[in-house]
Structures are given as structure tokens and as C-alpha cells.
Design an enzyme around this catalytic site. Structure first.
Site, PDB file in Angstrom:
ATOM      1  N   ARG A   1      23.042  15.987 -15.711  1.00 23.64           N
ATOM      2  CA  ARG A   1      22.880  17.179 -14.889  1.00 23.64           C
ATOM      3  C   ARG A   1      21.800  16.947 -13.846  1.00 23.64           C
ATOM      4  NH1 ARG A   1      26.932  18.655 -15.657  1.00 23.64           N
ATOM      5  NH2 ARG A   1      27.811  20.622 -16.288  1.00 23.64           N
TER       6      ARG A   1
ATOM      7  N   GLU B   1      24.091  20.523  -5.263  1.00 25.04           N
ATOM      8  CA  GLU B   1      25.441  19.964  -5.099  1.00 25.04           C
ATOM      9  C   GLU B   1      26.313  20.925  -4.315  1.00 25.04           C
ATOM     10  OE1 GLU B   1      27.101  18.834  -8.906  1.00 25.04           O
ATOM     11  OE2 GLU B   1      25.386  17.612  -9.394  1.00 25.04           O
TER      12      GLU B   1
ATOM     13  N   HIS C   1      29.403  13.778  -8.614  1.00 21.45           N
ATOM     14  CA  HIS C   1      29.658  14.497  -9.874  1.00 21.45           C
ATOM     15  C   HIS C   1      31.093  14.260 -10.372  1.00 21.45           C
ATOM     16  CE1 HIS C   1      28.241  18.191 -12.383  1.00 21.45           C
ATOM     17  NE2 HIS C   1      29.045  17.419 -13.086  1.00 21.45           N
TER      18      HIS C   1
HETATM   19  C1  MLT Z   1      30.817  18.690 -17.408  1.00 15.20           C
HETATM   20  O1  MLT Z   1      29.839  19.412 -17.642  1.00 15.20           O
HETATM   21  O2  MLT Z   1      31.821  18.721 -18.113  1.00 15.20           O
HETATM   22  C2  MLT Z   1      30.814  17.738 -16.271  1.00 15.20           C
HETATM   23  O3  MLT Z   1      29.626  17.759 -15.592  1.00 15.20           O
HETATM   24  C3  MLT Z   1      32.005  17.819 -15.394  1.00 15.20           C
HETATM   25  C4  MLT Z   1      32.135  19.026 -14.528  1.00 15.20           C
HETATM   26  O4  MLT Z   1      31.242  19.828 -14.366  1.00 15.20           O
HETATM   27  O5  MLT Z   1      33.202  19.199 -13.983  1.00 15.20           O
END
Ligand code: MLT
Length: 337
Positions: A250, A279, A298
Site C-alpha cells: 500500500r 494514485e 498498482h
Molecule cells: C488489493 O488490495 O487487492 C490490491 O491492491 C489490488 C487492488 O486494489 O485492486
């Protein structure tokens, strides 16, 4: 808690950040109406969810308290198609008796593979070499890297993803260190890792760090200038391999201003990030321009396999709740009335 069963009537489900086609088909075959559409934050804030029984989001849609209180009483479940729920106020959802379900296992393998990819890319200068070749250069000498073999890898957080990264790293001959105050120490020991009680000693002992914890108040800027300064820069066998940081967990866990300063000073030799404090990253972001930085937007869970699993898992969990059952991936079950 009491969940209202509503499957006798069709549920209306908003899917705001996209979802695998098979998962949409699964919901539709079960008789539900799926509305695939991004909803602007302003519309969410002014009650756009009032006509929905469920919403399924990824990370782009934010569901803070002020959105949830405007959602009205029809909203019965929030699905997070992924792991991290830091974009959803799970406490406010519980106060409104709305379970929040996620898909914690579906993307594990994909994130493990991306993390290892970033580590190897950093150490062998793959992105930098590619950028140089595109300028018709042949900078063989400048691309001398180091092996992962024999180096110390520190994993911050030791959940499913970190354990997978740790196993691959051990297969490549790395020594694995862990810091996870929430995990029974026997898990770290069973995986043959050195468990640190303090995050500082992890930094002191590791030339390579990979982040795998949640973003919380406690982990905000956990990787800061002081901690990066503790990294040894030399492996135990005396190789001046430098210090390397990877984050596929994160944004916000690393202080990006401090990271840029550490790259500039040379204390950090490479940084590879899939996640960022802001982001999408802004055009003026100086960090992503640094020669020893490489990044991805990401994409940890962005594989065909992970998205198929995420869609199926979240679809089934959302339908569980709509059927009056508490899905086993409900992240706010402890807070529900
Ligand atoms: C998640 O938390 O599953 C990943 O960071 C992927 C996303 O956010 O799409």
C-alpha cells in the site's frame, strides 16, 4: 447481527471499478442486476447508492463515512474485489449494519510474483537497461548488478503474500527476516525466518526490504528516513550490494519524500514501487523520474488469473450476505451489531 434476506427478489448490484466477465455472469445467472459503471465521488456523496442493494469496488472508488451515511437503508453489503479495505470506512459501515466483504486469498500468487519481479528487476537494473537501450546506448559496464543469493531480505508484515515471497526468496538463497507484531512467532519460526521484535533491527540487518503490511495509522510512514539510514548497504559476505526497497502492498507506508532523498544521497540504491501515496501519481512526482527508481501502476492483482479468482470470490461472498449469511471474509464482523 441480523442480516435481511433479499434473494427472493433480484438484487441491484453496482460494480464501480470493473470486474471479470465471468464474475458478472455469475451474479447475473443468479438473477441479480449488475450495473457496471464508475460513480463519481460527488455523486456517491449525494446518495447515488440509494438504489442499490450491493456495491462491489476495487481501490478507485472511495467509500468514506459521508458516502455511507448517504447510501440509505437499501444497501446491504459492500464487496471489495481485492484485499485492502483502506478505501472503505468499515466502522461506519458496521454502524449502518452493512457487512464489508473482501477477497483476501485470490491475488496472493500474483502479488508474490510481482514482488519477486520487482526485486530481480532492481538488482539487475532491467528497467534502467531497457531505458538506456531505447536511447541506442550499450551501457554494459554501468549495468553491473548483484545477486539475491546470500543477501538478507526483511519482510514487513508476514501474512500470506509475505510468506510466499519469503519461500521464493529462500529458494533463491536469501536469508529471510520478518517483522509482524500481529502474527504468532511460531509462524515465522516454522518458515525458518528470523523474527524481529523491533522494526529497527529488521532494517539494521537487511539490505533488501519488501513491504507486506496493511496501511493503518500505525504503518503510515513506517519506512522513514531514520529507518532507511539503518540499512547496512553491505551484505554479510562483504558484498557492497547497496540497499533496496520494494513495495507492492500500500502507498503511504513509505515516506516518499524521504525515499527520494535517500535515493539521491545513495543510502538507498534502488526502489521499486507498485503503490504510491497518491494514485494515480501526479505529473510532478520527482520520485518516479529518479534513475534508480522503477514503478508499476498498482498492478499487483492485475493478472487474468487473479482477477478471475477475485471476481468469483467476491461475487460468492456478496451473494452469501444477500442470502442472509455472514460471509467468512467479512472484515467488519467484529463490529456489526
Ligand atoms: C488489493 O488490495 O487487492 C490490491 O491492491 C489490488 C487492488 O486494489 O485492486
Amino acid at each position: 447481527m441480523s442480516l435481511t434476506q433479499i434473494t427472493t427478489t433480484m438484487a441491484r448490484i453496482a460494480v464501480t471499478d470493473g470486474m471479470a466477465q465471468d464474475a458478472v455472469a455469475l451474479l447475473e445467472k443468479s438473477g441479480h442486476e449488475v450495473v457496471l459503471q464508475f460513480i463519481e465521488q460527488e455523486d456517491l456523496r449525494t446518495g447515488a447508492l440509494k438504489d442499490f442493494d450491493a456495491i462491489i469496488v476495487r481501490s478507485a472508488t472511495k467509500l468514506p463515512r459521508e458516502v455511507l451515511v448517504q447510501s440509505g437503508s437499501r444497501l446491504k453489503v459492500i464487496g471489495r474485489a481485492g484485499v485492502g479495505v483502506d478505501n472503505i470506512d468499515i466502522v461506519a459501515a458496521a454502524e449502518l449494519n452493512i457487512p464489508v466483504v473482501n477477497a483476501p486469498r485470490a491475488s496472493t500468487q500474483s502479488v508474490i510474483e510481482l514482488t519477486i519481479g520487482h526485486l530481480l528487476s532492481s538488482l539487475r537494473h532491467i528497467p534502467r537497461a531497457d531505458r538506456s537501450m531505447r536511447q541506442h546506448k550499450w551501457e554494459k559496464k554501468a549495468m553491473k548488478g548483484t545477486e539475491l543469493f546470500g543477501k538478507d531480505l526483511g519482510l514487513i508484515g508476514f501474512g500470506r503474500i509475505a510468506q510466499g515471497v519469503g519461500s521464493v526468496a529462500q529458494m533463491l538463497g536469501m536469508e529471510v527476516h520478518t517483522y509482524d507484531p500481529y502474527l504468532p512467532s511460531k509462524v515465522a519460526k516454522a518458515q525458518n525466518t528470523t523474527l524481529h521484535k523491533s522494526v529497527d533491527t529488521l532494517f539494521q540487518n537487511c539490505t533488501h526490504i519488501s513491504i507486506h503490511c496493511n496501511f493503518t495509522d500505525e504503518t503510515h510512514h513506517l519506512v522513514n528516513a531514520e529507518r532507511m539510514a539503518l540499512m547496512p548497504g553491505k551484505s554479510r559476505d562483504g558484498i557492497p550490494c547497496g540497499n533496496h526497497i520494494v513495495n507492492c502492498a500500500r502507498g503511504g507506508i513509505i515516506d516518499e519524500t524521504a525515499l527520494l532523498a535517500s535515493l539521491k544521497s545513495g543510502q538507498i540504491s534502488s526502489a521499486a514501487l507498485d503503490v504510491f501515496e497518491q494514485e494515480p501519481v501526479s505529473k510532478g512526482n520527482e520520485l518516479i523520474q529518479h534513475p534508480n527508481f522503477h514503478g508499476t501502476p498498482h498492478i499487483g492483482a492485475a493478472t487474468l488469473e487473479a482477477q478471475a479468482r477475485v471476481g468469483k470470490d467476491i461475487g460468492l461472498a456478496v451473494m452469501d450476505v444477500l442470502n442472509g449469511k455472514l460471509a467468512d471474509t467479512t472484515v467488519n464482523s467484529h463490529l456489526l451489531k
